[in-house]
Design a protein around this motif. Structure first.
Motif, PDB file in Angstrom:
ATOM      1  N   ASP C 116      35.600 -35.929 -55.013  1.00  0.00           N
ATOM      2  CA  ASP C 116      35.403 -35.369 -56.349  1.00  0.00           C
ATOM      3  C   ASP C 116      35.630 -36.465 -57.385  1.00  0.00           C
ATOM      4  O   ASP C 116      36.738 -36.959 -57.538  1.00  0.00           O
ATOM      5  CB  ASP C 116      36.400 -34.222 -56.571  1.00  0.00           C
ATOM      6  CG  ASP C 116      36.157 -33.524 -57.892  1.00  0.00           C
ATOM      7  OD1 ASP C 116      35.418 -34.073 -58.735  1.00  0.00           O
ATOM      8  OD2 ASP C 116      36.707 -32.434 -58.088  1.00  0.00           O
ATOM      9  N   ASP C 118      35.961 -36.387 -60.453  1.00  0.00           N
ATOM     10  CA  ASP C 118      36.937 -36.069 -61.488  1.00  0.00           C
ATOM     11  C   ASP C 118      38.366 -36.409 -61.067  1.00  0.00           C
ATOM     12  O   ASP C 118      39.239 -36.544 -61.911  1.00  0.00           O
ATOM     13  CB  ASP C 118      36.869 -34.583 -61.860  1.00  0.00           C
ATOM     14  CG  ASP C 118      35.776 -34.328 -62.887  1.00  0.00           C
ATOM     15  OD1 ASP C 118      35.543 -35.237 -63.708  1.00  0.00           O
ATOM     16  OD2 ASP C 118      35.162 -33.263 -62.859  1.00  0.00           O
ATOM     17  N   ASP C 119      38.598 -36.524 -59.755  1.00  0.00           N
ATOM     18  CA  ASP C 119      39.939 -36.905 -59.308  1.00  0.00           C
ATOM     19  C   ASP C 119      40.193 -38.379 -59.523  1.00  0.00           C
ATOM     20  O   ASP C 119      41.322 -38.830 -59.490  1.00  0.00           O
ATOM     21  CB  ASP C 119      40.104 -36.620 -57.802  1.00  0.00           C
ATOM     22  CG  ASP C 119      40.055 -35.141 -57.521  1.00  0.00           C
ATOM     23  OD1 ASP C 119      40.177 -34.361 -58.483  1.00  0.00           O
ATOM     24  OD2 ASP C 119      39.876 -34.775 -56.350  1.00  0.00           O
ATOM     25  N   GLN C 120      39.114 -39.120 -59.682  1.00  0.00           N
ATOM     26  CA  GLN C 120      39.259 -40.564 -59.694  1.00  0.00           C
ATOM     27  C   GLN C 120      39.085 -41.153 -61.087  1.00  0.00           C
ATOM     28  O   GLN C 120      39.458 -42.278 -61.337  1.00  0.00           O
ATOM     29  CB  GLN C 120      38.211 -41.166 -58.747  1.00  0.00           C
ATOM     30  CG  GLN C 120      38.717 -42.358 -58.019  1.00  0.00           C
ATOM     31  CD  GLN C 120      37.772 -42.729 -56.912  1.00  0.00           C
ATOM     32  OE1 GLN C 120      37.062 -41.880 -56.381  1.00  0.00           O
ATOM     33  NE2 GLN C 120      37.757 -43.981 -56.564  1.00  0.00           N
ATOM     34  N   LEU C 121      38.524 -40.370 -61.997  1.00  0.00           N
ATOM     35  CA  LEU C 121      38.305 -40.866 -63.358  1.00  0.00           C
ATOM     36  C   LEU C 121      39.390 -40.303 -64.253  1.00  0.00           C
ATOM     37  O   LEU C 121      39.207 -39.281 -64.892  1.00  0.00           O
ATOM     38  CB  LEU C 121      36.932 -40.429 -63.864  1.00  0.00           C
ATOM     39  CG  LEU C 121      35.754 -40.905 -63.028  1.00  0.00           C
ATOM     40  CD1 LEU C 121      34.463 -40.318 -63.553  1.00  0.00           C
ATOM     41  CD2 LEU C 121      35.680 -42.415 -63.058  1.00  0.00           C
ATOM     42  N   PHE C 122      40.541 -40.973 -64.293  1.00  0.00           N
ATOM     43  CA  PHE C 122      41.667 -40.402 -65.031  1.00  0.00           C
ATOM     44  C   PHE C 122      41.950 -41.161 -66.316  1.00  0.00           C
ATOM     45  O   PHE C 122      42.978 -40.968 -66.930  1.00  0.00           O
ATOM     46  CB  PHE C 122      42.915 -40.340 -64.143  1.00  0.00           C
ATOM     47  CG  PHE C 122      43.066 -41.529 -63.238  1.00  0.00           C
ATOM     48  CD1 PHE C 122      43.446 -42.741 -63.746  1.00  0.00           C
ATOM     49  CD2 PHE C 122      42.785 -41.423 -61.895  1.00  0.00           C
ATOM     50  CE1 PHE C 122      43.569 -43.829 -62.938  1.00  0.00           C
ATOM     51  CE2 PHE C 122      42.907 -42.525 -61.057  1.00  0.00           C
ATOM     52  CZ  PHE C 122      43.301 -43.728 -61.573  1.00  0.00           C
ATOM     53  N   ASP C 129      38.774 -47.060 -66.973  1.00  0.00           N
ATOM     54  CA  ASP C 129      38.847 -46.585 -65.608  1.00  0.00           C
ATOM     55  C   ASP C 129      38.469 -47.662 -64.608  1.00  0.00           C
ATOM     56  O   ASP C 129      39.139 -47.853 -63.601  1.00  0.00           O
ATOM     57  CB  ASP C 129      37.942 -45.368 -65.421  1.00  0.00           C
ATOM     58  CG  ASP C 129      38.526 -44.455 -64.385  1.00  0.00           C
ATOM     59  OD1 ASP C 129      39.210 -43.513 -64.768  1.00  0.00           O
ATOM     60  OD2 ASP C 129      38.332 -44.747 -63.190  1.00  0.00           O
ATOM     61  N   ARG C 164      32.967 -41.791 -72.487  1.00  0.00           N
ATOM     62  CA  ARG C 164      34.133 -41.058 -72.009  1.00  0.00           C
ATOM     63  C   ARG C 164      33.739 -40.249 -70.774  1.00  0.00           C
ATOM     64  O   ARG C 164      32.621 -39.717 -70.713  1.00  0.00           O
ATOM     65  CB  ARG C 164      34.665 -40.157 -73.110  1.00  0.00           C
ATOM     66  CG  ARG C 164      35.023 -40.973 -74.340  1.00  0.00           C
ATOM     67  CD  ARG C 164      35.748 -40.189 -75.364  1.00  0.00           C
ATOM     68  NE  ARG C 164      34.953 -39.139 -75.950  1.00  0.00           N
ATOM     69  CZ  ARG C 164      35.463 -38.174 -76.698  1.00  0.00           C
ATOM     70  NH1 ARG C 164      36.760 -38.132 -76.916  1.00  0.00           N
ATOM     71  NH2 ARG C 164      34.692 -37.258 -77.213  1.00  0.00           N
ATOM     72  N   PRO C 165      34.626 -40.151 -69.786  1.00  0.00           N
ATOM     73  CA  PRO C 165      34.243 -39.545 -68.506  1.00  0.00           C
ATOM     74  C   PRO C 165      33.626 -38.156 -68.640  1.00  0.00           C
ATOM     75  O   PRO C 165      32.680 -37.831 -67.925  1.00  0.00           O
ATOM     76  CB  PRO C 165      35.563 -39.485 -67.741  1.00  0.00           C
ATOM     77  CG  PRO C 165      36.377 -40.576 -68.313  1.00  0.00           C
ATOM     78  CD  PRO C 165      35.984 -40.704 -69.743  1.00  0.00           C
ATOM     79  N   HIS C 166      34.134 -37.318 -69.567  1.00  0.00           N
ATOM     80  CA  HIS C 166      33.616 -35.955 -69.597  1.00  0.00           C
ATOM     81  C   HIS C 166      32.219 -35.870 -70.185  1.00  0.00           C
ATOM     82  O   HIS C 166      31.606 -34.808 -70.151  1.00  0.00           O
ATOM     83  CB  HIS C 166      34.585 -35.023 -70.320  1.00  0.00           C
ATOM     84  CG  HIS C 166      34.796 -35.360 -71.756  1.00  0.00           C
ATOM     85  ND1 HIS C 166      35.931 -35.995 -72.207  1.00  0.00           N
ATOM     86  CD2 HIS C 166      34.018 -35.166 -72.837  1.00  0.00           C
ATOM     87  CE1 HIS C 166      35.827 -36.165 -73.497  1.00  0.00           C
ATOM     88  NE2 HIS C 166      34.691 -35.682 -73.909  1.00  0.00           N
ATOM     89  N   LYS C 173      29.162 -40.104 -63.047  1.00  0.00           N
ATOM     90  CA  LYS C 173      30.592 -40.129 -62.732  1.00  0.00           C
ATOM     91  C   LYS C 173      30.824 -40.797 -61.388  1.00  0.00           C
ATOM     92  O   LYS C 173      31.711 -41.626 -61.223  1.00  0.00           O
ATOM     93  CB  LYS C 173      31.141 -38.704 -62.667  1.00  0.00           C
ATOM     94  CG  LYS C 173      31.475 -38.097 -64.010  1.00  0.00           C
ATOM     95  CD  LYS C 173      32.096 -36.732 -63.799  1.00  0.00           C
ATOM     96  CE  LYS C 173      32.217 -35.993 -65.113  1.00  0.00           C
ATOM     97  NZ  LYS C 173      32.662 -34.619 -64.928  1.00  0.00           N
ATOM     98  N   GLY C 180      34.685 -48.521 -60.143  1.00  0.00           N
ATOM     99  CA  GLY C 180      36.136 -48.678 -60.167  1.00  0.00           C
ATOM    100  C   GLY C 180      36.659 -49.235 -58.857  1.00  0.00           C
ATOM    101  O   GLY C 180      37.602 -50.026 -58.832  1.00  0.00           O
TER     102      GLY C 180
END
Lengths: 215, 331, 286
Positions: C116, C118-122, C129, C164-166, C173, C180
């Motif tokens: 996922d 989203d778990d990695q883009l914090f 990132d 931005r990630p979102h 993503k 990364g």
């Protein structure tokens, strides 16, 4: 969808949006401090400050309807607190305490509303960081904001899925259970995700310091 | 619940801010000592969750209205008191910085009333109850009682701040406290119901997430029993004694005198002898109202907690074998 | 850099039990050589993700050969019963045992990409990132900037630094996640379902990026067509054990083996479709 909700107007391009964040923060805090120190007799000055904030909001292209809606949500709460003072006297006095509370908090609210609707959160945080806000707290806030978007979208998806399986009007008890399940499931997913994020951070050499590459 | 700017005086805001900064600072330090590398993802995620969960409307079971979670106790139970306290400070900051909910000057007071009292105080109550009441029922009852107390204590703290802010005003502080705490004892019932339900849901789905033995043991062992007892005593005093002001035994005044806020006594005119509560068609003798409100609050809270516990017992037992629970939690 | 004789990854008799007591991996042994791209296939719950999480020490299993009764002997383990340098650690990366003392060096050399994104883009922006790994590896700022720019170029998102990630699409993503990981310049990429949930064009883009990577790769996926295209070798994992290990076409073309482990012979093998020409040629940097 979450973006619309969380940053309705802060991504704008007006004059106010382009001002440096630090200047806006200092100005707003000055207005709030002044507004909350003014005694009741100086109400024209308070009115001027409120007017200034309203001018600022209109320069920033914030629609009047939005300001009105926010005030309509804000004022009843303040009125309730303010009226507690006369209420404690059986509505036989203490009216000026109530008046001063309403006046001061409205000025402060409008000023704060101007600040937060003209400054995206990242910019605001960068400004606050330069004004001496602790770095740890700022990096935690940035992380929280990032996952606020993820959780809001997840919540929306779960709500849709729940609605899709609910066919008739439910009893209060049923819908209470359903809501509990919704939030509980979100909580479990969020904590699982926190574990996975932790693993992803560890995989990339995380040592406990949130560093950003500032240019 | 959020205190806006202008309600409290700036001196009180400053004082509350310093206290809150101390508590959050201590929490951050504690976090770094115990679970350093997990701190950021776990605390941040908890804050995001509380923020999102506050947007969900719960249908109140008794009245046709909606309420929402506040979350301080929930956060403390799931991620521990220190992380919970930091998470609440984050939530309150984001609400202030995104929506202008809660004043910038009053941020410290908000963190103190909701975050610090909710997470640190709430967890103190919770772990005390857990120690004397094992099993899932103890967890749920502890969560519900702690939630109710944290809301009432937060409102009592607000009354104290309000009284200190408007020392020269001519309103009746004891009546104001009675009104405030009575109102919040009802809000607290909602919070207790929501937190209790969520915790019982967690117990059925993922009992390992609630109260990990390592986390609470570290906290409980780290702080002497005395300190916990002191905190709980303070919470109880804040919740129950603040409204007991009618017969001149004004707890607030006593506190104020102790801290030499003598001006409070001098400036304030005596309470009206024939005080009437402005409820339509109802009037009370002096002092009766306070006792009524206090006992009302007490009865309501106790019965709500009792009701929740009985209800959750059914809810929980059907899905979770209690022996299995004892095995994973060691009693 | 490793000397060319040593394999990049060497796993011997790795066993792992979940905290609940369930056995997830039983005596898994495998090696991955320089420049090799290995596919890891198997049904849901076979232990693929668990195995990948061991490669950089996120999970720590024990070294014990599988001898659970009633299960077929591990074909990959037979004939390779040597101890790893006299110690008892089941995994070696570039000749280093995966122990806490080696974690910084291991994690720099093994890049794990999670399922996922989203778990990695914090981090707040794409640049932050991608820079997260290099910053934590304490490279100088200039070097970090170079790596960020290079990694983003490699995944075709050179002008995304400020995003931005979102705001990104799912495919974007995932490519940022890959950037990364690439920014740490790892010798081994461990990818968990890299092509899942991607639209065909994003999937194609991702396959081309992976083809152009210099690092050795171990790819866990249900996307067997992608495995056929990318990998020279395939490992079948089921019930926490290695069931087969060999050339892609031999393994994935074995209908009875595939059926036994909840898989299917990919259509390209079934109908003998030609592979895209770059699939078996040595990967080159672009």
């Amino acid at each position: 969808m979450a973006v619309e909700f969380l940053e309705r107007y802060s991504q704008g391009q007006s004059l106010c949006h382009r001002w440096p964040a630090r200047a806006k923060i200092v100005l707003t805090l000055l207005v709030i401090a002044t507004g909350t120190l003014l005694p009741l007799e100086y109400w024209p000055a308070s009115g001027c400050l409120a007017g200034l904030a309203l001018v600022g909001l209109s320069v920033a292209d914030i629609p009047l309807g939005y300001i009105g809606r926010r005030l309509a949500l804000f004022l009843p709460l303040v009125l309730m607190t303010a009226l507690a003072a006369p209420l404690s006297r059986g509505f036989m006095g203490a009216w000026d305490t109530a008046a001063v509370i309403v006046l001061r908090s409205t000025v402060a609210f409008l000023a704060a509303l101007w600040l937060v609707s003209t400054t995206p959160l990242e910019t605001l945080l960068a400004g606050l960081c330069r004004l001496g806000m602790p770095r740890v707290f700022v990096s935690l806030l940035i992380f929280t904001l990032r996952y606020l978007y993820v959780l809001f979208d997840e919540l929306a998806r779960m709500k849709t899925a729940q609605r899709a399986r609910t066919f008739q009007r439910q009893s209060t008890w049923r819908s209470w259970l359903g809501t509990t399940q919704l939030v509980g499931m979100l909580l479990i997913r969020a904590l699982n995700r926190a574990e996975r994020i932790h693993a992803a951070m560890m995989s990339r050499g995380w040592r406990g310091r949130m560093e950003l590459l500032d240019d | 619940m959020h205190i806006a700017d202008g309600i409290l005086s700036n001196e009180v805001c400053l004082g509350a801010g310093l206290l809150a900064a101390g508590a959050v600072g201590l929490s951050l330090r504690k976090l770094n000592d115990t679970v350093s590398l997990r701190t950021v993802p776990l605390t941040g995620m908890m804050a995001a969750l509380i923020f999102a969960a506050q947007m969900v409307k719960f249908p109140l079971l008794v009245v046709p209205a909606y309420g929402h979670l506040l979350g301080g106790v929930l956060a403390a139970i799931v991620v521990g008191p220190w992380a919970g306290c930091v998470a609440m400070a984050l939530v309150l900051f984001l609400q202030m910085a995104l929506f202008a909910d809660g004043g910038w000057m009053a941020y410290g007071a908000n963190v103190l009333n909701m975050g610090v009292v909710g997470s640190l105080g709430g967890h103190a109550v919770y772990s005390l109850i857990r120690r004397h009441w094992s099993g899932p029922r103890g967890v749920i009852a502890g969560a519900a009682i702690a939630s109710w107390l944290s809301v009432v204590a937060g409102s009592a703290l607000f009354c104290l701040e309000f009284a200190l802010s408007h020392r020269h005003a001519e309103f009746n502080i004891s009546s104001l406290c009675a009104v405030m705490t009575t109102f919040h004892s009802l809000v607290g019932v909602g919070e207790a119901l929501i937190t209790g339900s969520l915790i019982s849901y967690l117990l059925t789905m993922r009992p390992d997430l609630v109260d990990l033995p390592g986390r609470s043991a570290g906290v409980v062992a780290g702080i002497s029993r005395l300190l916990w007892t002191g905190t709980i005593a303070a919470l109880v005093i804040a919740a129950f004694l603040a409204p007991f002001a009618a017969d001149g035994a004004d707890a607030l005044e006593a506190t104020a005198e102790k801290f030499e806020f003598a001006s409070l006594e001098k400036e304030r005119p005596a309470p009206l002898p024939d005080y009437e509560v402005p409820l339509p068609g109802v009037s009370y003798e002096t002092g009766v109202w306070h006792k009524v409100s206090v006992s009302l609050a007490g009865i309501l809270g106790t019965s709500a907690v009792l009701g929740i516990t009985l209800l959750m017992r059914r809810f929980t037992r059907s899905k979770l074998d209690s022996r299995e629970f004892e095995a994973t939690h060691g009693g | 850099m490793p000397h060319s004789a040593a394999p990049i990854l060497k796993v011997e008799h790795l066993s792992y039990r979940y905290p609940t007591g369930q056995l997830a991996l039983r005596g898994v042994s495998l090696t991955v050589g320089l420049n090799e791209i290995v596919g890891l296939v198997g049904p849901n719950g076979a232990g693929k993700t668990t195995l990948l999480l061991h490669l950089n020490g996120l999970l720590t299993g024990t070294r014990e050969p599988a001898h659970a009764p009633g299960l077929p002997a591990n074909p990959a383990a037979t004939g390779r019963q040597t101890t790893v340098g006299g110690h008892n650690v089941p995994i070696e990366v570039l000749g280093m045992p995966v122990t806490p003392a080696n974690f910084p060096e291991i994690r720099r050399n093994v890049g794990v990409m999670f399922q996922d994104p989203d778990d990695q883009l914090f981090c707040p922006t794409v640049r932050d990132d991608v820079a997260f790994g290099p910053l934590n590896l304490e490279f100088p700022r200039n070097e970090v900037r170079r790596r960020v720019a290079e990694a983003l170029t490699a995944v075709g998102l050179a002008d995304y630094e400020e995003r931005r990630p979102h705001e990104l699409s799912f495919g974007e993503k995932r490519r940022v996640c890959l950037a990364g990981v690439l920014a740490c310049e790892p010798s081994l990429l461990a990818l968990d379902e890299p092509s899942s949930n991607l639209d065909p064009r994003s999937r194609r883009g991702l396959i081309e990026i992976l083809k152009s990577c210099r690092a050795a790769q171990i790819i866990a996926s249900h996307d067997l067509e992608m495995i056929v295209e990318l990998c020279q070798r395939v490992i079948v994992l089921d019930h926490g054990q290695i069931q087969a290990d060999g050339p892609t076409r031999d393994i994935l073309g074995n209908a009875s083996l595939m059926a036994r482990h909840g898989l299917e012979v990919p259509l390209s093998i079934q109908y003998g479709l030609p592979l895209p020409p770059t699939a078996s040629s040595p990967p080159s940097a672009t």
